[in-house]
Design a protein around this motif. Structure first.
Motif, short mmCIF file in Angstrom:
data_model
loop_
_atom_site.label_atom_id
_atom_site.label_comp_id
_atom_site.label_asym_id
_atom_site.label_seq_id
_atom_site.Cartn_x
_atom_site.Cartn_y
_atom_site.Cartn_z
N GLY A 199 0.81 -1.21 0.00
CA GLY A 199 0.00 0.00 0.00
C GLY A 199 0.84 1.26 0.00
O GLY A 199 0.49 2.26 -0.62
N LYS A 200 1.98 1.20 0.68
CA LYS A 200 2.89 2.36 0.70
C LYS A 200 3.45 2.62 -0.70
O LYS A 200 3.61 3.78 -1.11
N VAL A 201 3.76 1.54 -1.44
CA VAL A 201 4.28 1.69 -2.80
C VAL A 201 3.22 2.30 -3.71
O VAL A 201 3.52 3.19 -4.54
N PHE A 202 1.98 1.85 -3.57
CA PHE A 202 0.90 2.40 -4.38
C PHE A 202 0.69 3.88 -4.07
O PHE A 202 0.35 4.67 -4.96
N LYS A 203 0.88 4.28 -2.82
CA LYS A 203 0.76 5.70 -2.47
C LYS A 203 1.85 6.53 -3.12
O LYS A 203 1.61 7.65 -3.57
N VAL A 204 3.05 5.97 -3.20
CA VAL A 204 4.14 6.67 -3.89
C VAL A 204 3.78 6.87 -5.36
O VAL A 204 3.98 7.96 -5.93
N ASP A 205 3.23 5.83 -5.98
CA ASP A 205 2.87 5.93 -7.40
C ASP A 205 1.74 6.92 -7.60
O ASP A 205 1.72 7.67 -8.58
N ALA A 206 0.77 6.94 -6.67
CA ALA A 206 -0.32 7.89 -6.78
C ALA A 206 0.20 9.33 -6.69
O ALA A 206 -0.27 10.22 -7.41
N ARG A 207 1.18 9.55 -5.84
CA ARG A 207 1.77 10.88 -5.72
C ARG A 207 2.52 11.27 -6.99
O ARG A 207 2.48 12.42 -7.43
N ALA A 216 11.73 9.13 -16.40
CA ALA A 216 12.87 9.08 -15.49
C ALA A 216 12.56 9.68 -14.12
O ALA A 216 13.04 9.19 -13.10
N GLU A 217 11.73 10.73 -14.09
CA GLU A 217 11.38 11.35 -12.80
C GLU A 217 10.58 10.39 -11.93
O GLU A 217 10.81 10.27 -10.73
N ARG A 218 9.62 9.72 -12.55
CA ARG A 218 8.80 8.76 -11.81
C ARG A 218 9.65 7.58 -11.34
O ARG A 218 9.51 7.11 -10.21
N LEU A 219 10.53 7.11 -12.20
CA LEU A 219 11.43 6.01 -11.83
C LEU A 219 12.32 6.41 -10.67
O LEU A 219 12.50 5.63 -9.71
N ALA A 220 12.88 7.62 -10.71
CA ALA A 220 13.76 8.09 -9.64
C ALA A 220 13.02 8.14 -8.30
O ALA A 220 13.57 7.79 -7.25
N GLN A 223 12.65 4.59 -7.08
CA GLN A 223 13.94 4.07 -6.61
C GLN A 223 14.30 4.65 -5.25
O GLN A 223 14.89 3.96 -4.41
N ARG A 224 13.93 5.90 -5.03
CA ARG A 224 14.26 6.56 -3.77
C ARG A 224 13.35 6.14 -2.62
O ARG A 224 13.82 5.90 -1.50
N GLU A 225 12.04 6.01 -2.91
CA GLU A 225 11.10 5.77 -1.82
C GLU A 225 10.49 4.36 -1.81
O GLU A 225 10.18 3.84 -0.74
N SER A 226 10.30 3.76 -2.99
CA SER A 226 9.66 2.45 -3.03
C SER A 226 10.67 1.30 -2.90
O SER A 226 10.33 0.24 -2.34
N LYS A 227 11.85 1.49 -3.43
CA LYS A 227 12.84 0.40 -3.40
C LYS A 227 13.14 -0.09 -1.98
O LYS A 227 13.18 -1.30 -1.75
N PRO A 228 13.35 0.80 -0.99
CA PRO A 228 13.58 0.30 0.37
C PRO A 228 12.42 -0.53 0.91
O PRO A 228 12.63 -1.51 1.64
N ILE A 229 11.18 -0.16 0.54
CA ILE A 229 10.01 -0.92 0.99
C ILE A 229 10.01 -2.30 0.35
O ILE A 229 9.78 -3.33 1.01
N MET A 230 10.28 -2.34 -0.95
CA MET A 230 10.27 -3.61 -1.67
C MET A 230 11.37 -4.53 -1.18
O MET A 230 11.19 -5.75 -1.09
#
Length: 230
Positions: A199-207, A216-220, A223-230
């Motif tokens: 759910g945290k990852v989906f919130k990052v994507d929604a933002r 590249a901006e979305r990927l960055a 990588q910064r916020e979702s990768k640690p969760i994954m």
């Protein structure tokens, strides 16, 4: 024997272009089965058998092949491709000698050139989605960046991809989340943890979507916020 002269404006063909086009639109545009069209035509006083409709459409389909081939070529140039397949029932299919496959599938390959166009190609036959995606990507122009292939974890989507084709594989998180929901009753604690974290990852994507981030901006951001969760 004498041949009567046809009325003015009537050509030599039994079915003109408009009749064939309406058969195709009814069958493939709105999904009306040919046997239902047969009953409709009979009630209208102009009977057209389902088998006759198929023969008319098969003959006219040859005219569309250049357009279909160009759509496949355009799809091959996409930056992002989605592929998946479903079972399909057809009345008869000619199989190659020695073919042991029994399944028939319709594969959907949706190709996107972000911000420019989207092409959807549907292919029905004995091949799986991975094989059909390979056939599409064989038309890709040399020198383009490696495309991203997005699909769920079904083996048929990737196991039969041509080894000579370069692609970046992206798995579908929503499909994975659905599987977690499906087994949550058997593993409530583990699935609850996974669902909360996803759910945290989906919130990052929604933002990212809310802020209008692309590429590249979305990927960055992920990588910064979702990768640690994954």
């Amino acid at each position: 024997m004498f041949t009567a002269q046809a009325p003015e404006g009537v050509g030599p063909e039994k079915f003109d272009e408009e009749a064939a086009a309406m058969m195709a639109e009814a069958r493939y545009g709105t999904g009306v089965p040919t046997h239902r069209l047969e009953r409709l035509q009979e009630r209208l006083g102009v009977p057209v058998a389902a088998s006759t409709q198929w023969e008319v459409l098969e003959e006219r389909a040859d005219l569309l092949k250049p357009a279909r081939d160009e759509l496949i070529r355009q799809a091959a140039q996409g930056e992002l491709l989605h592929n998946d397949d479903t079972t399909m029932r057809i009345l008869k299919m000619v199989r190659p000698a020695g073919d042991t496959r029994t399944g028939v599938f319709t594969s959907g390959v949706v190709s996107m050139v972000v911000g420019v166009y989207r092409v959807a190609v549907f292919l029905t036959g004995r091949q799986h989605a991975g094989e059909n995606a390979s056939d599409v990507l064989k038309h890709r122009a040399a020198g383009l960046p490696v495309p991203v292939l997005m699909c769920d974890a079904s083996a048929s989507n990737t196991s039969e991809l041509d080894e000579d084709i370069d692609y970046l594989l992206a798995r579908c998180i929503p499909h994975g989340r659905r599987k977690l929901v499906a087994v949550a009753g058997s593993f409530p604690d583990q699935c609850r943890h996974m669902l909360v974290e996803l759910g945290k990852v989906f919130k990052v994507d929604a933002r990212a979507k809310q802020d209008g981030l692309k590429g590249a901006e979305r990927l960055a951001l992920h990588q910064r916020e979702s990768k640690p969760i994954m």
